[in-house]
Design a protein around this motif. Structure first.
Motif, short mmCIF file in Angstrom:
data_model
loop_
_atom_site.label_atom_id
_atom_site.label_comp_id
_atom_site.label_asym_id
_atom_site.label_seq_id
_atom_site.Cartn_x
_atom_site.Cartn_y
_atom_site.Cartn_z
N ALA A 26 78.58 57.57 -15.48
CA ALA A 26 78.87 56.31 -14.78
C ALA A 26 80.33 55.90 -14.99
CB ALA A 26 77.92 55.22 -15.27
N GLU A 60 82.61 58.44 -12.60
CA GLU A 60 82.59 58.27 -11.15
C GLU A 60 81.30 57.58 -10.74
OE1 GLU A 60 82.15 62.11 -9.14
OE2 GLU A 60 81.45 62.91 -11.05
N LYS A 61 81.27 57.16 -9.48
CA LYS A 61 80.04 56.54 -8.98
C LYS A 61 79.03 57.66 -8.74
CE LYS A 61 78.76 53.11 -5.52
NZ LYS A 61 77.82 52.41 -6.39
N ARG A 62 77.86 57.50 -9.27
CA ARG A 62 76.86 58.55 -9.12
C ARG A 62 75.49 57.90 -8.91
NH1 ARG A 62 76.73 64.13 -10.38
NH2 ARG A 62 78.75 64.16 -11.41
N SER A 63 74.70 58.52 -8.07
CA SER A 63 73.37 57.97 -7.79
C SER A 63 72.34 58.64 -8.68
CB SER A 63 73.01 58.24 -6.32
OG SER A 63 72.88 59.62 -6.12
N ARG A 74 69.31 56.72 -3.93
CA ARG A 74 70.71 56.26 -3.90
C ARG A 74 71.05 55.25 -5.00
NH1 ARG A 74 73.38 57.35 1.03
NH2 ARG A 74 71.97 57.69 2.80
N SER A 100 72.43 53.42 -7.88
CA SER A 100 73.58 53.80 -8.71
C SER A 100 73.20 53.83 -10.19
CB SER A 100 74.72 52.80 -8.49
OG SER A 100 75.68 52.97 -9.51
N GLY A 129 75.07 53.53 -12.63
CA GLY A 129 75.86 52.53 -13.35
C GLY A 129 75.10 51.22 -13.52
N ASP A 130 74.11 50.99 -12.64
CA ASP A 130 73.36 49.73 -12.67
C ASP A 130 72.03 49.83 -13.41
OD1 ASP A 130 75.31 49.01 -10.89
OD2 ASP A 130 74.05 49.30 -9.10
#
Ligand SMILES: [Zn+2]
Length: 276
Positions: free
Chosen positions: A157, A160-163, A194, A196, A198-199
């Motif tokens: 996370a 990079e942005k990753r799902s 999808r 993320s 990161g969340d």
């Protein structure tokens, strides 16, 4: 394509059936195919495998390690298709990419569907092979703990942005998982492909971690996915929850309609109500 649970099934069956057998003759394929990766010529392969004894097979990620004792290891990697045991007197398949006959007249064939490595290494050197060397911890190793899993989520996370689907299927971050198993893992974890990473909350991380382990365990216990075959040419007993047959049907959990979408190099099937 074989994913980790199918390779676990193959390894277990090889250890039941092939372990201890002595190779009479080892041959590469009769069906040229540029996506089968060999690292030996026909003659060399035959010479090096003759008289070797099959040791204890083990899976790692999408690779199967089969010791040919002493001193060699056969690697089957990134394969799909069929790896089959044949009793003495059985008919040889028309096309094969590997054909190993044992002293007792039984034999093993491997025929890969799309691509795959069928390589023979001096013991120890298999670990230097690209994709094997530096492979991250796989989900069936004791080091694959919730803390470890959470730390790779943090690392990814940050980078990079990753799902959630990307975490499970890209760059072999969790080696051995692929597009097929990822769909059921995400359904069980109630996560949208999808979503993320990161969340992800602490609870969602745990749910995803638990779903990875329980899905692998269940598929392995049932002898692999229903659309793959085991060493004895039996279809696996695990019926996928989320695959092409599921699209348009009611979700087993909420009864809503299962949807499909193209995402990250493959079709995703998911329940828009259960997976957020
Ligand atoms: Zn649902």
């Amino acid at each position: 394509m074989f994913e980790l649970p199918e390779l676990m099934t193959l390894a277990k069956q090889m250890n039941d059936t092939l372990k201890g057998k002595i190779i009479r003759r080892g041959q590469l394929g009769n069906s040229p195919h540029k996506f089968v990766w060999y690292n030996r010529g026909h003659h060399e392969f035959e010479k090096l495998t003759k008289g070797k004894k099959i040791g204890e097979a083990r899976p790692k990620g999408r690779w199967l390690f089969i010791p040919l004792e002493p001193e060699y290891v056969l690697l089957l990697g990134e394969c799909g298709g069929k790896v089959l045991y044949h009793r003495p007197g059985s008919k040889l398949p028309k096309k094969y990419h590997l054909y190993i006959t044992f002293e007792d007249g039984s034999f093993l064939t491997a025929t890969t569907q799309m691509w795959g490595a069928m390589e023979l290494y001096e013991k120890g050197k298999e670990n230097d092979r690209k994709y094997v060397k530096g492979m991250r911890t796989t989900p069936i190793e004791p080091e694959f703990t919730l803390d470890y899993f959470s730390s790779i989520i943090d690392d990814c996370a940050r980078a990079e942005k990753r799902s959630a689907k990307g975490l499970l299927t890209q760059d072999q971050i969790i080696p051995g998982l692929g597009n097929a198993i990822a769909q059921d893992i995400l359904f069980r974890a109630h996560l949208h492909p999808r979503h993320s990473i990161g969340d992800l909350s602490g609870g969602e991380r745990r749910a995803l971690y638990d779903a990875i382990l329980s899905t692998i365990d269940e598929i392995e216990k049932k002898g692999g996915r229903y659309d793959e075959h085991d060493l004895y040419n039996n279809s696996g007993g695990y019926v996928r929850i989320m695959d092409k047959n599921a699209a348009g049907r009611p979700c087993p959990q909420c009864g809503g309609k299962i949807e499909k979408m193209q995402y990250l190099g493959g079709t995703c099937y998911f329940c828009p109500d259960c997976q957020k």
